[in-house]
Enzyme design. Structure first.
Site, PDB file in Angstrom:
ATOM      1  N   HIS A  74      50.124  35.929  44.357  1.00 60.08           N
ATOM      2  CA  HIS A  74      50.961  35.216  43.379  1.00 60.08           C
ATOM      3  C   HIS A  74      52.434  35.578  43.594  1.00 60.08           C
ATOM      4  O   HIS A  74      53.317  34.713  43.576  1.00 60.08           O
ATOM      5  CB  HIS A  74      50.600  35.635  41.945  1.00 60.08           C
ATOM      6  CG  HIS A  74      49.209  35.322  41.505  1.00 60.08           C
ATOM      7  ND1 HIS A  74      48.382  36.263  40.947  1.00 60.08           N
ATOM      8  CD2 HIS A  74      48.495  34.169  41.522  1.00 60.08           C
ATOM      9  CE1 HIS A  74      47.222  35.701  40.614  1.00 60.08           C
ATOM     10  NE2 HIS A  74      47.261  34.441  40.966  1.00 60.08           N
ATOM     11  N   LYS A 126      38.290  31.883  25.678  1.00 54.83           N
ATOM     12  CA  LYS A 126      37.998  32.764  26.822  1.00 54.83           C
ATOM     13  C   LYS A 126      38.998  33.910  26.843  1.00 54.83           C
ATOM     14  O   LYS A 126      40.198  33.689  27.050  1.00 54.83           O
ATOM     15  CB  LYS A 126      38.111  31.943  28.115  1.00 54.83           C
ATOM     16  CG  LYS A 126      36.937  32.140  29.060  1.00 54.83           C
ATOM     17  CD  LYS A 126      37.002  31.234  30.269  1.00 54.83           C
ATOM     18  CE  LYS A 126      37.770  31.882  31.395  1.00 54.83           C
ATOM     19  NZ  LYS A 126      38.077  30.949  32.478  1.00 54.83           N
ATOM     20  N   ARG A 165      45.268  28.238  49.475  1.00 57.71           N
ATOM     21  CA  ARG A 165      44.679  29.230  50.377  1.00 57.71           C
ATOM     22  C   ARG A 165      43.750  28.575  51.388  1.00 57.71           C
ATOM     23  O   ARG A 165      43.807  28.875  52.569  1.00 57.71           O
ATOM     24  CB  ARG A 165      43.865  30.264  49.565  1.00 57.71           C
ATOM     25  CG  ARG A 165      44.722  31.280  48.859  1.00 57.71           C
ATOM     26  CD  ARG A 165      43.952  31.991  47.771  1.00 57.71           C
ATOM     27  NE  ARG A 165      43.659  31.072  46.683  1.00 57.71           N
ATOM     28  CZ  ARG A 165      43.203  31.436  45.499  1.00 57.71           C
ATOM     29  NH1 ARG A 165      42.945  32.694  45.252  1.00 57.71           N
ATOM     30  NH2 ARG A 165      42.993  30.545  44.569  1.00 57.71           N
ATOM     31  N   SER A 193      42.378  36.943  42.099  1.00 59.20           N
ATOM     32  CA  SER A 193      42.320  37.882  40.968  1.00 59.20           C
ATOM     33  C   SER A 193      40.895  38.334  40.691  1.00 59.20           C
ATOM     34  O   SER A 193      40.685  39.459  40.231  1.00 59.20           O
ATOM     35  CB  SER A 193      42.887  37.228  39.705  1.00 59.20           C
ATOM     36  OG  SER A 193      44.242  36.940  39.868  1.00 59.20           O
TER      37      SER A 193
HETATM   38  P1  ADP Z   1      43.839  29.817  38.166  1.00 59.20           P
HETATM   39  O1  ADP Z   1      43.326  30.407  36.913  1.00 59.20           O
HETATM   40  O2  ADP Z   1      44.517  28.486  38.023  1.00 59.20           O
HETATM   41  O3  ADP Z   1      42.909  29.901  39.359  1.00 59.20           O
HETATM   42  P2  ADP Z   1      45.244  31.957  39.358  1.00 59.20           P
HETATM   43  O4  ADP Z   1      45.925  32.947  38.491  1.00 59.20           O
HETATM   44  O5  ADP Z   1      44.052  32.399  40.106  1.00 59.20           O
HETATM   45  O6  ADP Z   1      45.012  30.737  38.461  1.00 59.20           O
HETATM   46  O7  ADP Z   1      46.261  31.325  40.413  1.00 59.20           O
HETATM   47  C1  ADP Z   1      47.429  30.689  40.060  1.00 59.20           C
HETATM   48  C2  ADP Z   1      48.047  30.087  41.300  1.00 59.20           C
HETATM   49  O8  ADP Z   1      48.249  31.091  42.265  1.00 59.20           O
HETATM   50  C3  ADP Z   1      47.206  29.024  41.995  1.00 59.20           C
HETATM   51  O9  ADP Z   1      48.066  28.033  42.507  1.00 59.20           O
HETATM   52  C4  ADP Z   1      46.580  29.751  43.127  1.00 59.20           C
HETATM   53  O10 ADP Z   1      46.310  28.882  44.224  1.00 59.20           O
HETATM   54  C5  ADP Z   1      47.677  30.707  43.497  1.00 59.20           C
HETATM   55  N1  ADP Z   1      47.118  31.885  44.150  1.00 59.20           N
HETATM   56  C6  ADP Z   1      46.118  32.661  43.721  1.00 59.20           C
HETATM   57  N2  ADP Z   1      45.844  33.639  44.594  1.00 59.20           N
HETATM   58  C7  ADP Z   1      46.705  33.479  45.628  1.00 59.20           C
HETATM   59  C8  ADP Z   1      46.910  34.153  46.875  1.00 59.20           C
HETATM   60  N3  ADP Z   1      46.156  35.181  47.253  1.00 59.20           N
HETATM   61  N4  ADP Z   1      47.891  33.705  47.669  1.00 59.20           N
HETATM   62  C9  ADP Z   1      48.638  32.652  47.299  1.00 59.20           C
HETATM   63  N5  ADP Z   1      48.466  31.946  46.164  1.00 59.20           N
HETATM   64  C10 ADP Z   1      47.529  32.360  45.335  1.00 59.20           C
END
Ligand code: ADP
Length: 153
Positions: free
Chosen positions: A18, A42, A91, A129
């Site tokens: 992120h 949630k 990704r 995450s």
């Molecule tokens: P969501 O609950 O929408 O999946 P996340 O918090 O997992 O939200 O992710 C938010 C954004 O960050 C999304 O656009 C996701 O593609 C991006 N993202 C998550 N992990 C990575 C990563 N390892 N590298 C780049 N972008 C990421």
């Protein structure tokens, strides 16, 4: 008109993936709102307040990055906050298919919005995450995967 983007997600917790997307997007926009989506039904793994506190620390030296929470539809949040761009990281091809449908629906709901996707750097492609949460649940060391400002209790 100011170019304002939202980077929406759960950030449960924020990872270096992120962080990397936001840092790379800073030169593209006047302002980036990192928006933690709150779902009343949630709870999430870490409390929303904790996720916000970490994000604030991670981006404290970047004045164009703001941290907020929101409930409901991302496009409604965009309308209310004068946001013209939704920023997301891509990704894998699975991400692409998922983002394509949300992105196209969001555009239909709010035609003024543009979706902006940044390809993840190769070293962050395997990271999400939920992997970080699994490591923590199993007493592993998740520090290599989160920004240095994130300290687990
Ligand atoms: P969501 O609950 O929408 O999946 P996340 O918090 O997992 O939200 O992710 C938010 C954004 O960050 C999304 O656009 C996701 O593609 C991006 N993202 C998550 N992990 C990575 C990563 N390892 N590298 C780049 N972008 C990421």
């Amino acid at each position: 008109m100011q170019k304002i983007a939202v980077f929406p997600g759960s950030f449960d917790p924020v990872t270096i993936g992120h962080e990397s997307i936001v840092l790379r997007a800073i030169p593209l926009f006047d302002k980036i709102v990192v928006a933690v989506g709150v779902n009343a039904d949630k709870a999430g793994f870490f409390p929303v307040e904790q996720r916000v506190e970490w994000l604030k620390k991670v981006f404290e030296n970047y004045p164009s990055v703001e941290i907020k929470t929101y409930e409901g539809l991302t496009v409604e949040f965009c309308k209310k906050n004068n946001i013209g761009f939704i920023l997301r990281g891509l990704r894998t091809s699975a991400d692409f298919e998922f983002e394509r449908s949300i992105g196209q629906i969001n555009k239909q709901l709010y035609p003024e919005i543009e979706n902006v996707f940044l390809l993840t750097t190769p070293e962050h492609t395997a990271l999400n995450s939920s992997i970080v949460r699994d490591i923590i649940r199993n007493n592993g060391d998740a520090t290599p995967f989160v920004p240095k400002q994130v300290k687990f209790p």
